[in-house]
Design a protein around this motif. Structure first.
Motif, PDB file in Angstrom:
ATOM      1  N   ARG A 111      52.845  29.853  90.326  1.00 36.90           N
ATOM      2  CA  ARG A 111      52.194  31.110  90.708  1.00 36.90           C
ATOM      3  C   ARG A 111      53.175  32.262  90.494  1.00 36.90           C
ATOM      4  NH1 ARG A 111      51.294  31.058  96.186  1.00 36.90           N
ATOM      5  NH2 ARG A 111      49.446  32.379  95.998  1.00 36.90           N
ATOM      6  N   PRO A 112      53.579  32.511  89.249  1.00 40.83           N
ATOM      7  CA  PRO A 112      54.582  33.539  88.987  1.00 40.83           C
ATOM      8  C   PRO A 112      54.133  34.934  89.387  1.00 40.83           C
ATOM      9  CG  PRO A 112      53.584  32.807  86.938  1.00 40.83           C
ATOM     10  CD  PRO A 112      53.120  31.857  88.001  1.00 40.83           C
ATOM     11  N   ASP A 113      52.820  35.186  89.327  1.00 38.20           N
ATOM     12  CA  ASP A 113      52.337  36.493  89.742  1.00 38.20           C
ATOM     13  C   ASP A 113      52.564  36.715  91.236  1.00 38.20           C
ATOM     14  OD1 ASP A 113      50.595  34.421  90.180  1.00 38.20           O
ATOM     15  OD2 ASP A 113      48.776  35.539  89.675  1.00 38.20           O
ATOM     16  N   ALA A 114      52.302  35.666  92.028  1.00 39.41           N
ATOM     17  CA  ALA A 114      52.535  35.768  93.473  1.00 39.41           C
ATOM     18  C   ALA A 114      54.021  35.901  93.775  1.00 39.41           C
ATOM     19  CB  ALA A 114      51.964  34.538  94.184  1.00 39.41           C
ATOM     20  N   MET A 115      54.847  35.209  93.006  1.00 40.98           N
ATOM     21  CA  MET A 115      56.289  35.292  93.232  1.00 40.98           C
ATOM     22  C   MET A 115      56.813  36.690  92.905  1.00 40.98           C
ATOM     23  SD  MET A 115      59.315  32.787  91.867  1.00 40.98           S
ATOM     24  CE  MET A 115      59.169  33.267  90.161  1.00 40.98           C
ATOM     25  N   PHE A 116      56.316  37.265  91.825  1.00 40.95           N
ATOM     26  CA  PHE A 116      56.735  38.616  91.460  1.00 40.95           C
ATOM     27  C   PHE A 116      56.307  39.620  92.536  1.00 40.95           C
ATOM     28  CE2 PHE A 116      56.262  42.712  89.339  1.00 40.95           C
ATOM     29  CZ  PHE A 116      57.452  42.807  88.634  1.00 40.95           C
ATOM     30  N   ARG A 117      55.098  39.444  93.038  1.00 40.84           N
ATOM     31  CA  ARG A 117      54.599  40.341  94.074  1.00 40.84           C
ATOM     32  C   ARG A 117      55.419  40.203  95.355  1.00 40.84           C
ATOM     33  NH1 ARG A 117      49.781  39.120  93.488  1.00 40.84           N
ATOM     34  NH2 ARG A 117      49.678  37.387  94.954  1.00 40.84           N
ATOM     35  N   ALA A 118      55.751  38.967  95.724  1.00 43.28           N
ATOM     36  CA  ALA A 118      56.535  38.754  96.933  1.00 43.28           C
ATOM     37  C   ALA A 118      57.953  39.284  96.786  1.00 43.28           C
ATOM     38  CB  ALA A 118      56.574  37.262  97.266  1.00 43.28           C
ATOM     39  N   GLY A 119      58.484  39.228  95.566  1.00 44.03           N
ATOM     40  CA  GLY A 119      59.856  39.655  95.357  1.00 44.03           C
ATOM     41  C   GLY A 119      60.037  41.135  95.134  1.00 44.03           C
ATOM     42  N   THR A 120      58.967  41.818  94.723  1.00 46.39           N
ATOM     43  CA  THR A 120      59.104  43.236  94.386  1.00 46.39           C
ATOM     44  C   THR A 120      58.169  44.146  95.173  1.00 46.39           C
ATOM     45  OG1 THR A 120      57.454  43.163  92.609  1.00 46.39           O
ATOM     46  CG2 THR A 120      59.739  42.617  92.029  1.00 46.39           C
ATOM     47  N   GLY A 121      57.108  43.574  95.756  1.00 48.22           N
ATOM     48  CA  GLY A 121      56.115  44.391  96.410  1.00 48.22           C
ATOM     49  C   GLY A 121      55.156  45.040  95.446  1.00 48.22           C
ATOM     50  N   ILE A 122      55.236  44.687  94.169  1.00 47.51           N
ATOM     51  CA  ILE A 122      54.396  45.273  93.127  1.00 47.51           C
ATOM     52  C   ILE A 122      53.389  44.224  92.658  1.00 47.51           C
ATOM     53  CG2 ILE A 122      54.367  46.315  90.827  1.00 47.51           C
ATOM     54  CD1 ILE A 122      57.276  47.145  91.318  1.00 47.51           C
ATOM     55  N   ASP A 123      52.132  44.620  92.558  1.00 45.32           N
ATOM     56  CA  ASP A 123      51.127  43.697  92.041  1.00 45.32           C
ATOM     57  C   ASP A 123      51.403  43.404  90.577  1.00 45.32           C
ATOM     58  OD1 ASP A 123      49.721  43.358  94.359  1.00 45.32           O
ATOM     59  OD2 ASP A 123      48.388  45.058  93.998  1.00 45.32           O
ATOM     60  N   ALA A 124      51.423  42.132  90.239  1.00 39.32           N
ATOM     61  CA  ALA A 124      51.689  41.705  88.862  1.00 39.32           C
ATOM     62  C   ALA A 124      50.392  41.281  88.194  1.00 39.32           C
ATOM     63  CB  ALA A 124      52.679  40.538  88.871  1.00 39.32           C
ATOM     64  N   PRO A 125      50.368  41.243  86.858  1.00 36.00           N
ATOM     65  CA  PRO A 125      49.189  40.691  86.159  1.00 36.00           C
ATOM     66  C   PRO A 125      48.945  39.263  86.605  1.00 36.00           C
ATOM     67  CG  PRO A 125      50.704  41.747  84.624  1.00 36.00           C
ATOM     68  CD  PRO A 125      51.416  41.670  85.937  1.00 36.00           C
ATOM     69  N   ARG A 126      47.713  38.930  86.857  1.00 35.76           N
ATOM     70  CA  ARG A 126      47.394  37.581  87.315  1.00 35.76           C
ATOM     71  C   ARG A 126      47.685  36.573  86.220  1.00 35.76           C
ATOM     72  NH1 ARG A 126      41.827  36.558  90.055  1.00 35.76           N
ATOM     73  NH2 ARG A 126      42.950  34.591  90.363  1.00 35.76           N
ATOM     74  N   ASP A 127      48.201  35.425  86.627  1.00 37.93           N
ATOM     75  CA  ASP A 127      48.476  34.350  85.674  1.00 37.93           C
ATOM     76  C   ASP A 127      47.184  33.562  85.481  1.00 37.93           C
ATOM     77  OD1 ASP A 127      49.620  32.400  84.102  1.00 37.93           O
ATOM     78  OD2 ASP A 127      50.342  31.249  85.818  1.00 37.93           O
ATOM     79  N   THR A 128      46.506  33.824  84.398  1.00 41.06           N
ATOM     80  CA  THR A 128      45.210  33.185  84.144  1.00 41.06           C
ATOM     81  C   THR A 128      45.269  32.115  83.059  1.00 41.06           C
ATOM     82  OG1 THR A 128      44.650  34.939  82.577  1.00 41.06           O
ATOM     83  CG2 THR A 128      43.942  35.237  84.858  1.00 41.06           C
ATOM     84  N   ALA A 129      46.358  32.091  82.311  1.00 40.25           N
ATOM     85  CA  ALA A 129      46.428  31.150  81.185  1.00 40.25           C
ATOM     86  C   ALA A 129      46.796  29.746  81.632  1.00 40.25           C
ATOM     87  CB  ALA A 129      47.443  31.640  80.155  1.00 40.25           C
ATOM     88  N   HIS A 130      47.590  29.658  82.713  1.00 42.50           N
ATOM     89  CA  HIS A 130      48.026  28.355  83.218  1.00 42.50           C
ATOM     90  C   HIS A 130      48.688  27.519  82.123  1.00 42.50           C
ATOM     91  CE1 HIS A 130      45.931  29.287  86.901  1.00 42.50           C
ATOM     92  NE2 HIS A 130      44.804  29.445  86.251  1.00 42.50           N
ATOM     93  N   GLU A 131      49.541  28.165  81.356  1.00 43.80           N
ATOM     94  CA  GLU A 131      50.271  27.459  80.316  1.00 43.80           C
ATOM     95  C   GLU A 131      51.522  26.832  80.922  1.00 43.80           C
ATOM     96  OE1 GLU A 131      50.479  29.597  76.402  1.00 43.80           O
ATOM     97  OE2 GLU A 131      49.836  31.254  77.682  1.00 43.80           O
TER      98      GLU A 131
END
Length: 248
Positions: A111-131
């Protein structure tokens, strides 16, 4: 500015060689702090259950030409007294003016988008590709790799499973060490760091199986604006503040 690199705090190769977690993190991060003129304001560190971390590290080591870890090496790793607590304390001493946020891999894995949000407070693009790139090799993958070198391995796991080189007692010791780390973090980490949970998730799930913890560790954002997460369970993010910006 956000700086993200899994090798900021040290390399997996050195960890395997010395049978301990990031022994040089203090010296390395002190040099980075000096290079950024003391402007590092926040550091985000992922931690991961020791048994899964070391199994993943050993698997990648073998695939990159290293020999299978010996029983002596596995025992040394399982008996190491250096845990994430020591890593965090060294990091805090090296960059004393930075706030350290610790994100458990078990909660943020995949869940890199959630991790980026938790680490920066900034909403990140949702990870939809699941690669999933650079996944930890299966037992079958490892066997093929070793057979190409003329080595006939004997793995107790099924071919589709991820390799777990530690025996039950060693895994229990590694899991207990991680439980102690989390207990220390939840108790306040002696003021050195803050354990961070994802507010968008009701609760942390159980520790994933070894076969589902290897999100790609070496890729950039795709055109679809997806984010990637470290397969080693830790990314160090340093938020560098400018004199005219509180938290750039």
């Amino acid at each position: 500015m956000v700086v993200s690199d899994e090798n900021l705090i040290g390399s997996v190769r050195d960890n395997l060689r010395q049978h301990m977690l990031y022994p040089a993190i203090g010296d390395r991060m002190a040099r980075f702090a000096h290079a950024f003129d003391g402007r590092i304001k926040e550091i985000v560190l992922n931690v991961r259950s020791h048994d899964h971390y070391w199994a993943s590290a050993a698997s990648y080591g073998v695939c990159r030409g290293h020999a299978l870890p010996t029983e002596r090496a596995l025992q040394a790793i399982s008996e190491s007294t250096r845990t994430w607590r020591d890593v965090i304390v060294d990091l805090s001493c090296a960059v004393p003016d930075a706030a350290i946020w610790v994100l458990p891999f078990e909660e943020f894995a995949g869940r890199p988008d959630a991790m980026f949000r938790a680490g920066t407070g900034i909403d990140a693009p949702r990870d939809t590709a699941h690669e999933w790139l650079n996944r930890a090799p299966t037992v079958a993958n490892l066997r093929d790799t070793l057979l190409e070198r003329g080595i006939v391995p004997h793995f107790p796991q099924n071919d589709t499973e991820r390799w777990q080189p530690f025996d039950d007692d060693q895994r229990a010791a590694l899991r207990e060490a991680y439980a102690d780390d989390l207990h220390w973090l939840m108790a306040g980490a002696d003021g050195t760091a803050t354990l961070t949970e994802d507010p968008g998730r009701k609760r942390a799930g159980p520790i994933p199986s070894a076969g589902s913890q290897t999100r790609g560790h070496d890729r950039h954002d795709q055109q679809e604006r997806n984010l990637a997460q470290s397969g080693w369970g830790r990314i160090t993010w340093a938020a560098i503040g400018r004199p005219d910006v509180e938290n750039a």
